[in-house]
Design a protein around this motif. Structure first.
Motif, PDB file in Angstrom:
ATOM      1  N   CYS A 137      64.744  18.793  12.783  1.00 42.96           N
ATOM      2  CA  CYS A 137      63.333  19.113  12.531  1.00 42.96           C
ATOM      3  C   CYS A 137      62.978  20.537  12.927  1.00 42.96           C
ATOM      4  O   CYS A 137      61.919  21.037  12.538  1.00 42.96           O
ATOM      5  N   GLY A 138      63.831  21.179  13.714  1.00 44.16           N
ATOM      6  CA  GLY A 138      63.565  22.559  14.101  1.00 44.16           C
ATOM      7  C   GLY A 138      62.359  22.711  14.992  1.00 44.16           C
ATOM      8  O   GLY A 138      61.522  23.603  14.776  1.00 44.16           O
ATOM      9  N   VAL A 139      62.253  21.852  16.004  1.00 41.92           N
ATOM     10  CA  VAL A 139      61.122  21.933  16.919  1.00 41.92           C
ATOM     11  C   VAL A 139      61.585  22.459  18.279  1.00 41.92           C
ATOM     12  O   VAL A 139      62.770  22.400  18.630  1.00 41.92           O
ATOM     13  N   ASN A 140      60.636  22.977  19.029  1.00 39.18           N
ATOM     14  CA  ASN A 140      60.905  23.413  20.393  1.00 39.18           C
ATOM     15  C   ASN A 140      61.146  22.178  21.255  1.00 39.18           C
ATOM     16  O   ASN A 140      60.263  21.323  21.359  1.00 39.18           O
ATOM     17  N   PRO A 141      62.320  22.031  21.868  1.00 37.50           N
ATOM     18  CA  PRO A 141      62.584  20.831  22.673  1.00 37.50           C
ATOM     19  C   PRO A 141      61.554  20.605  23.770  1.00 37.50           C
ATOM     20  O   PRO A 141      61.264  19.458  24.130  1.00 37.50           O
ATOM     21  N   ASP A 142      60.976  21.696  24.281  1.00 39.05           N
ATOM     22  CA  ASP A 142      59.993  21.560  25.359  1.00 39.05           C
ATOM     23  C   ASP A 142      58.685  20.947  24.882  1.00 39.05           C
ATOM     24  O   ASP A 142      57.874  20.498  25.704  1.00 39.05           O
ATOM     25  N   SER A 143      58.469  20.919  23.561  1.00 38.48           N
ATOM     26  CA  SER A 143      57.221  20.355  23.027  1.00 38.48           C
ATOM     27  C   SER A 143      57.329  18.855  22.768  1.00 38.48           C
ATOM     28  O   SER A 143      56.331  18.208  22.443  1.00 38.48           O
ATOM     29  N   VAL A 144      58.535  18.285  22.897  1.00 41.10           N
ATOM     30  CA  VAL A 144      58.743  16.871  22.593  1.00 41.10           C
ATOM     31  C   VAL A 144      58.305  16.013  23.776  1.00 41.10           C
ATOM     32  O   VAL A 144      58.867  16.102  24.874  1.00 41.10           O
ATOM     33  N   VAL A 145      57.295  15.173  23.537  1.00 40.72           N
ATOM     34  CA  VAL A 145      56.786  14.273  24.572  1.00 40.72           C
ATOM     35  C   VAL A 145      57.594  12.988  24.601  1.00 40.72           C
ATOM     36  O   VAL A 145      57.907  12.465  25.665  1.00 40.72           O
ATOM     37  N   GLU A 146      57.929  12.464  23.444  1.00 41.33           N
ATOM     38  CA  GLU A 146      58.763  11.261  23.366  1.00 41.33           C
ATOM     39  C   GLU A 146      59.440  11.206  22.009  1.00 41.33           C
ATOM     40  O   GLU A 146      58.993  11.837  21.038  1.00 41.33           O
ATOM     41  N   ALA A 147      60.521  10.426  21.934  1.00 42.39           N
ATOM     42  CA  ALA A 147      61.295  10.243  20.703  1.00 42.39           C
ATOM     43  C   ALA A 147      61.553   8.751  20.550  1.00 42.39           C
ATOM     44  O   ALA A 147      62.147   8.127  21.424  1.00 42.39           O
ATOM     45  N   VAL A 148      61.106   8.184  19.405  1.00 51.09           N
ATOM     46  CA  VAL A 148      61.091   6.737  19.243  1.00 51.09           C
ATOM     47  C   VAL A 148      61.563   6.364  17.847  1.00 51.09           C
ATOM     48  O   VAL A 148      61.245   7.045  16.863  1.00 51.09           O
ATOM     49  N   ASP A 149      62.323   5.263  17.759  1.00 51.73           N
ATOM     50  CA  ASP A 149      62.670   4.673  16.466  1.00 51.73           C
ATOM     51  C   ASP A 149      61.523   3.766  16.052  1.00 51.73           C
ATOM     52  O   ASP A 149      61.131   2.853  16.790  1.00 51.73           O
ATOM     53  N   ILE A 150      60.955   4.013  14.869  1.00 50.97           N
ATOM     54  CA  ILE A 150      59.831   3.212  14.370  1.00 50.97           C
ATOM     55  C   ILE A 150      60.132   2.716  12.952  1.00 50.97           C
ATOM     56  O   ILE A 150      59.290   2.780  12.059  1.00 50.97           O
ATOM     57  N   SER A 151      61.330   2.203  12.738  1.00 53.05           N
ATOM     58  CA  SER A 151      61.745   1.724  11.414  1.00 53.05           C
ATOM     59  C   SER A 151      60.843   0.586  10.947  1.00 53.05           C
ATOM     60  O   SER A 151      60.549  -0.341  11.701  1.00 53.05           O
ATOM     61  N   ASN A 152      60.435   0.655   9.682  1.00 53.51           N
ATOM     62  CA  ASN A 152      59.602  -0.412   9.101  1.00 53.51           C
ATOM     63  C   ASN A 152      59.941  -0.643   7.624  1.00 53.51           C
ATOM     64  O   ASN A 152      59.085  -1.024   6.831  1.00 53.51           O
ATOM     65  N   GLY A 153      61.173  -0.459   7.300  1.00 50.74           N
ATOM     66  CA  GLY A 153      61.675  -0.455   5.916  1.00 50.74           C
ATOM     67  C   GLY A 153      62.528   0.785   5.815  1.00 50.74           C
ATOM     68  O   GLY A 153      63.754   0.713   5.907  1.00 50.74           O
ATOM     69  N   PRO A 154      61.921   1.971   5.663  1.00 46.80           N
ATOM     70  CA  PRO A 154      62.651   3.208   5.930  1.00 46.80           C
ATOM     71  C   PRO A 154      62.997   3.293   7.418  1.00 46.80           C
ATOM     72  O   PRO A 154      62.292   2.747   8.267  1.00 46.80           O
ATOM     73  N   ASN A 155      64.081   4.001   7.735  1.00 46.27           N
ATOM     74  CA  ASN A 155      64.547   4.074   9.126  1.00 46.27           C
ATOM     75  C   ASN A 155      63.943   5.286   9.842  1.00 46.27           C
ATOM     76  O   ASN A 155      64.651   6.206  10.263  1.00 46.27           O
ATOM     77  N   TRP A 156      62.628   5.264  10.014  1.00 47.03           N
ATOM     78  CA  TRP A 156      61.931   6.418  10.573  1.00 47.03           C
ATOM     79  C   TRP A 156      62.217   6.596  12.060  1.00 47.03           C
ATOM     80  O   TRP A 156      62.227   5.644  12.829  1.00 47.03           O
ATOM     81  N   GLN A 157      62.421   7.862  12.438  1.00 43.70           N
ATOM     82  CA  GLN A 157      62.457   8.261  13.834  1.00 43.70           C
ATOM     83  C   GLN A 157      61.308   9.242  14.068  1.00 43.70           C
ATOM     84  O   GLN A 157      61.090  10.154  13.269  1.00 43.70           O
ATOM     85  N   LEU A 158      60.574   9.018  15.143  1.00 35.35           N
ATOM     86  CA  LEU A 158      59.382   9.808  15.461  1.00 35.35           C
ATOM     87  C   LEU A 158      59.651  10.716  16.649  1.00 35.35           C
ATOM     88  O   LEU A 158      60.131  10.263  17.692  1.00 35.35           O
ATOM     89  N   LEU A 159      59.319  11.991  16.476  1.00 35.06           N
ATOM     90  CA  LEU A 159      59.203  12.910  17.594  1.00 35.06           C
ATOM     91  C   LEU A 159      57.714  13.167  17.802  1.00 35.06           C
ATOM     92  O   LEU A 159      57.062  13.769  16.940  1.00 35.06           O
ATOM     93  N   ARG A 160      57.181  12.664  18.920  1.00 37.19           N
ATOM     94  CA  ARG A 160      55.779  12.950  19.243  1.00 37.19           C
ATOM     95  C   ARG A 160      55.749  14.236  20.045  1.00 37.19           C
ATOM     96  O   ARG A 160      56.376  14.334  21.112  1.00 37.19           O
TER      97      ARG A 160
END
Length: 280
Positions: free
Chosen positions: A139-162
């Protein structure tokens, strides 16, 4: 067979996510459905069919350029819109019931807005260290900006970086290539204004290109389930998505007293009734 072009989740005309909806697709093969989806080039194309479950009003098959999906959000709202516009009459008074790969999905109407009930998450867990690092890299994000990382699959296998802010979401610089089936998204809170969360979502297509989706119902549904279930939001909130793609999507997320979560937005017909003689 006829093809409709639908704009979904737009905050203004033709500022949402494009969807092709094929009516009367009973005679089409899987290969033909995929070929048309790839030719149109939208993130998804759907195919309306008679239901096999007596509780459903219609059945839909959802294709993206790399294959078939059991569920997707903007195709659910756009397909329902096209079905209603073509004269579809729901069995019940309160909701329309769609049959798709994950089963039955309820859709309700509120004026011009359609909302689907967010499905339960099939996988819901924190990403491990390696998964989190890979998601940050892609995703090309600053690692310091990541609050949490969660798998939220609901059909597609989505992974969330909050992330810690909407600015961090908009500053993300994703890689150009990722394997097909890579589904990653970002969410960050907005400080002030009418929008509460900024969203971006990316997926790997059949050519290995890491594409940004204009507006993504399934990802927003997974985000909403996570935010509501963890107490990070209450009542209703509104999310924006697509600004980096030239779109301007608006997603309405709400939770009823019974705990059901709804994801809504506008749907508008851009073109309807185009014949598909190559597939007859």
């Amino acid at each position: 067979m006829e093809l409709d072009l639908i704009d979904v989740f737009g905050s203004a005309p033709m500022r949402g996510n494009q969807l092709g909806v094929v009516h009367g697709a009973e005679s089409m093969t899987d290969e033909q459905m995929l070929r048309l989806t790839q030719w149109l080039g939208f993130s998804e194309t759907t195919f309306l069919l008679p239901p096999t479950d007596p509780a459903a009003d219609y059945r839909v098959r959802i294709f993206y350029p790399a294959g078939e999906l059991p569920f997707a959000g903007h195709p659910t709202l756009g397909s329902c819109h096209a079905w209603l516009e073509s004269g579809g009459q729901p069995i019940g008074d309160k909701v329309i019931v769609q049959e798709c790969g994950i089963g039955l999905v309820e859709i309700r109407r509120n004026g011009e807005r359609l909302s689907f009930r967010a499905p339960e998450l099939s996988d819901y867990r924190p990403l491990d260290k390696a998964e989190r690092a890979k998601a940050v890299e892609l995703c090309g994000v600053n690692p310091d900006s990541v609050v949490e990382a969660v798998d939220i699959s609901n059909g597609p296998n989505w992974q969330l970086l909050r992330l810690d802010s909407a600015d961090a979401v908009l500053a993300a610089n994703p890689v150009a290539k990722a394997p097909a089936g890579t589904d990653l998204g970002l969410a960050g809170p907005v400080s002030g204004g009418e929008i509460d969360w900024e969203i971006r979502a990316f997926f790997g297509d059949q050519n290995g290109t890491f594409r940004e989706d204009p507006v993504t119902g399934s990802f927003n549904a997974g985000v909403a389930v996570h935010l509501f279930e963890t107490g990070q939001v209450e009542g209703n909130y509104r999310a924006a998505q697509g600004r980096e793609t030239g779109a301007d999507g608006l997603i309405h997320c709400s939770r009823d007293e019974d705990g059901s979560i709804w994801i809504g937005g506008t749907s508008a017909t851009v073109s309807s009734g185009a014949a598909l003689p190559l597939f007859v």
